[in-house]
Design an enzyme around this catalytic site. Structure first.
Site, PDB file in Angstrom:
ATOM      1  CG  HIS A 297      -6.640   2.156  -3.073  1.00  0.00           C
ATOM      2  ND1 HIS A 297      -5.887   2.967  -2.029  1.00  0.00           N
ATOM      3  CD2 HIS A 297      -5.726   1.755  -3.852  1.00  0.00           C
ATOM      4  CE1 HIS A 297      -4.657   2.708  -2.006  1.00  0.00           C
ATOM      5  NE2 HIS A 297      -4.686   1.901  -3.052  1.00  0.00           N
TER       6      HIS A 297
ATOM      7  CD  GLN B 148      -2.868   1.160   2.452  1.00  0.00           C
ATOM      8  OE1 GLN B 148      -2.733   0.433   3.334  1.00  0.00           O
ATOM      9  NE2 GLN B 148      -3.865   1.966   2.432  1.00  0.00           N
TER      10      GLN B 148
END
Ligand code: 5GP
Ligand code: ZN
Length: 112
Positions: free
Chosen positions: A98, A92
């Site tokens: 997301h 990430q």
């Protein structure tokens, strides 16, 4: 969160190529696409990552929107991949939850 890149996209202060928009969720093309279709599906409210997601309905909605976008772009039958990277080992880099939607080429497994 004022210093969050994706919150700025939600607020409209950073431009994105939006493909889906509702009260809870926004989806837009990734700036650095890894497949012919690479869309990010995000909650409009700031959630740092999957560890911080306490709303099962919102999680389900993010996935339904990803599937809908894949369908609209003609990839439902061929297939596609959804990915949620969480923290360092997950890769990430933007700390606003997301779902990556990747489609349009054969994707390898296991991931690198
Ligand atoms: P992560 O590595 O956190 O799972 O994914 C972050 C994604 O955000 C990356 O695929 C990256 O290309 C994308 N990204 C980073 N900055 C921007 C931006 O300003 N606009 C858009 N549309 N995507 C971005
Ligand atoms: Zn944010």
């Amino acid at each position: 969160m004022s210093d969050c890149l994706f919150c700025k996209i939600v607020a409209g202060s950073i431009k994105a190529n939006v493909v889906y928009d509702d009260d809870e969720v926004l989806a837009f093309h990734d700036l650095n696409p890894q497949a012919p279709l690479h869309v990010l599906v995000i909650p409009k409210r700031h959630v740092e990552n999957l560890n911080a997601l306490d709303d099962a309905e919102l999680g389900g909605h993010l996935l339904r929107v990803a599937a809908q976008i894949a369908h609209q772009h003609g990839y439902a039958e061929r297939g596609y991949r959804t990915v949620i990277n969480c923290n360092a080992d997950g890769g990430q880099t933007v700390f606003h939850l997301h779902v990556h939607l990747l489609a349009g080429r054969a994707l390898h497994w296991p991931p690198g």
